[in-house]
Scaffold this active site. Sequence first.
Site, mmCIF file in Angstrom:
data_model
loop_
_atom_site.group_PDB
_atom_site.id
_atom_site.type_symbol
_atom_site.label_atom_id
_atom_site.label_comp_id
_atom_site.label_asym_id
_atom_site.label_seq_id
_atom_site.Cartn_x
_atom_site.Cartn_y
_atom_site.Cartn_z
ATOM 1 N N CYS A 2 0.830 -1.208 0.000
ATOM 2 C CA CYS A 2 0.000 0.000 0.000
ATOM 3 C C CYS A 2 0.865 1.258 0.000
ATOM 4 C CB CYS A 2 -0.909 0.019 1.224
ATOM 5 S SG CYS A 2 -1.976 -1.420 1.378
ATOM 6 N N ARG A 27 1.484 1.478 -5.918
ATOM 7 C CA ARG A 27 1.595 0.635 -4.739
ATOM 8 C C ARG A 27 0.261 -0.007 -4.341
ATOM 9 N NH1 ARG A 27 6.304 1.006 -1.983
ATOM 10 N NH2 ARG A 27 5.300 0.091 -0.168
ATOM 11 N N TRP A 87 -3.652 -1.821 -1.397
ATOM 12 C CA TRP A 87 -3.534 -3.135 -2.032
ATOM 13 C C TRP A 87 -3.976 -4.134 -0.975
ATOM 14 C CZ3 TRP A 87 -2.881 -4.536 -6.918
ATOM 15 C CH2 TRP A 87 -2.604 -5.869 -7.194
ATOM 16 N N ASN A 113 0.675 0.541 5.879
ATOM 17 C CA ASN A 113 1.196 -0.352 4.845
ATOM 18 C C ASN A 113 1.815 -1.545 5.557
ATOM 19 O OD1 ASN A 113 2.420 -1.523 2.553
ATOM 20 N ND2 ASN A 113 4.273 -0.324 2.867
ATOM 21 N N GLY A 114 1.407 -2.751 5.207
ATOM 22 C CA GLY A 114 2.005 -3.926 5.812
ATOM 23 C C GLY A 114 1.002 -4.806 6.525
ATOM 24 N N GLU A 496 12.938 -19.903 -16.882
ATOM 25 C CA GLU A 496 12.615 -18.495 -16.653
ATOM 26 C C GLU A 496 13.845 -17.602 -16.855
ATOM 27 O OE1 GLU A 496 10.597 -14.963 -15.631
ATOM 28 O OE2 GLU A 496 10.003 -16.882 -16.508
ATOM 29 N N LYS A 500 14.132 -14.558 -19.624
ATOM 30 C CA LYS A 500 14.514 -13.175 -19.328
ATOM 31 C C LYS A 500 15.600 -12.703 -20.293
ATOM 32 C CE LYS A 500 11.766 -12.160 -17.513
ATOM 33 N NZ LYS A 500 10.777 -13.147 -17.203
ATOM 34 N N GLU A 503 14.088 -12.124 -23.763
ATOM 35 C CA GLU A 503 13.171 -10.991 -23.811
ATOM 36 C C GLU A 503 13.883 -9.658 -23.909
ATOM 37 O OE1 GLU A 503 9.158 -12.005 -21.318
ATOM 38 O OE2 GLU A 503 11.014 -11.892 -20.156
ATOM 39 N N HIS A 519 20.623 -35.392 -25.731
ATOM 40 C CA HIS A 519 19.702 -35.789 -26.798
ATOM 41 C C HIS A 519 19.539 -34.684 -27.835
ATOM 42 C CE1 HIS A 519 18.589 -39.510 -24.783
ATOM 43 N NE2 HIS A 519 18.518 -38.806 -23.652
ATOM 44 N N LYS A 618 3.104 -5.804 -22.115
ATOM 45 C CA LYS A 618 2.962 -6.273 -20.746
ATOM 46 C C LYS A 618 1.797 -7.241 -20.603
ATOM 47 C CE LYS A 618 4.212 -6.385 -16.490
ATOM 48 N NZ LYS A 618 5.472 -7.076 -16.164
#
Length: 623
Positions: A2, A27, A87, A113-114, A496, A500, A503, A519, A618
């Site tokens: 947040c 946030r 959030w 926040n938290g 992954e 990256k 990309e 193989h 995105k």
Amino acid sequence: MCGIVGYVGPRPVQQLLLAALARLEYRGYDSAGISILSEAGVESVRAVGNLSALRDAVAQRAPAAVADGGAPVAVADAACGIGHTRWATHGRVSERNAHPHVDTSGRIHVVVNGIVENYVSLTRALCDDGARFSSETDAEVIAHAIARRYDGDLPAAVRAAYGELVGHFAFVAMAADEPGVLVGARRECPLVVGRGDGEQFVASAMPAFLERTRRVQFVEDGELVVLRPGGVEFMSPAGEPIEREVVEIDWDAETAEKAGCESFMLKEIHEQADAVAETIADRVADRDRIDLGDLGAIDDAFLRAARRVVVVACGTSYHAGLIGRYAIERWARVPVEMDIASEYRYRDPVVGPGDLVIGISQSGETADTLAAMRLARARGAKVLAIVNVMGSQATRDADGVLFTRAGLEIGVAATKTFVAQVAAMYLLALRLAELRGTLEPARLSELIGELKLIPHRIAALLERGDAEIRAIAARHRDARFFLYLGRHVGLPVALEGALKLKEISYSATDAYAAGEMKHGPIALLDEATPVVCVATDAPVLYKLISNVQEVRARGAHVIAVATEGNGEIGAHADDVIRVPATDWMLAPLLAIVPLQLLAYHVARLRGLDVDQPRNLAKTVTVE
């Protein structure tokens, strides 16, 4: 994740707070609110939705707010105010759960926040003392805890309440009886002060006030701060004064939004500890159990009885799902089927009642994943969405939702949203194991404890710096081809990491299960080939080392990501990047970080735009 802001001084507070929240909306954007205090009283306005909803709510009350006693509060007369963009963690998205929160008497207002981990026991004690709670959130407990200690001295009340709180959080409090005073406190969540002449600011991040002042003071972990128009005092929870340097910031607004980083991607890499912490926080508050909250139609009875799990996703989300597959099968002993969402519905899959289908999508708008989820649901399966964006289409198409809490991710290449998705899959795997009794209580407790430590270990890994990784990137910036290898949970990390690099650096890259290298891919190796191996501690590490020896026999250059304290891999690799030790099944949350940084530095050394790589978007909303 947040955003919080506070102001004391002579400016019109209402518009200042709204402008500050606009710069913090990344946030959190499911609800927002402000409270303005003057000598005439306090006015609070809250609204569900993004900041435009709050602006509309404020406009309906213009030109003057109304105090508790009914007298108008002219905005220009306001002494101070606090604002929040949320959030959601505890409690659904609703106006009553939006901040600021207030105590029973209406005197103490807070923005938070938290997570307050011990809110259940505190709530019980506060209710016994007469507190009446009006929200479903853990954050409201802070307002009541301060009010219980308040006798006209807000700093003293905050200090007393601070000592009762367990968790990670930052908050700002104001009292109706003390116009022109704000008190902030921090424990493991960000808080920064902006210094002005006859006015002071406090916020989660500098962009909130950078247009007004570039003079800042950083609130350190475990500190409290008192703001008055004429000055700022820092203190310990015991009330001992602390000297804090005023720093002159020369960042422009865009740099401030990047927290001083050279790109959003780098900033978001460094936000990964927070992303994991926010995703797991209230869900692992009790070391002996997992609390996923309300998953709608996917109740505990169904999770106990589900015959199998099917995961559908694309790109980075697919890799997060692969890690989840290993965790669910190992811990919960439920068979898991993985499918690339764009292929799923075209093979006429066998799916129906008794199946749990998990759709993973950062945006919740990925067209292929939505189509796969709809097909599964139409055939009678229960569908769970793992998403980062509240109100997205996936949340409406699913039977239940498990939110990640990474906050807004601006860089096109996913970083913090990936680790948040992996963390969410671990939570689900542990919950399934708990419900099905497939893990001994001691083992479940051990894994929960290790998961809770992951944010600290990510932070330690990033604090170490990346000079070593930059040097490796410089040596291989011109390589024509990279090969990534991994086994077991290391394989999705290799996939992954390779994604990256593709990309953002446009390098020809492949990723393989290490045992499959012989193989075919081994034919591509020569002395100019960098081979990146995910070699963290695992029962299959000795198998991976055998594959590494095959690589070195062909003259390729081995870059290994390994666990601290394991000296064996050093004899088989040209470069070793160490990550903190943890349970081997949780190691992907750490091992991916250096691979993100390796891709980042290769791309930067090639002079490329890492935030907006060519041909990519995105959110992919078309097939």
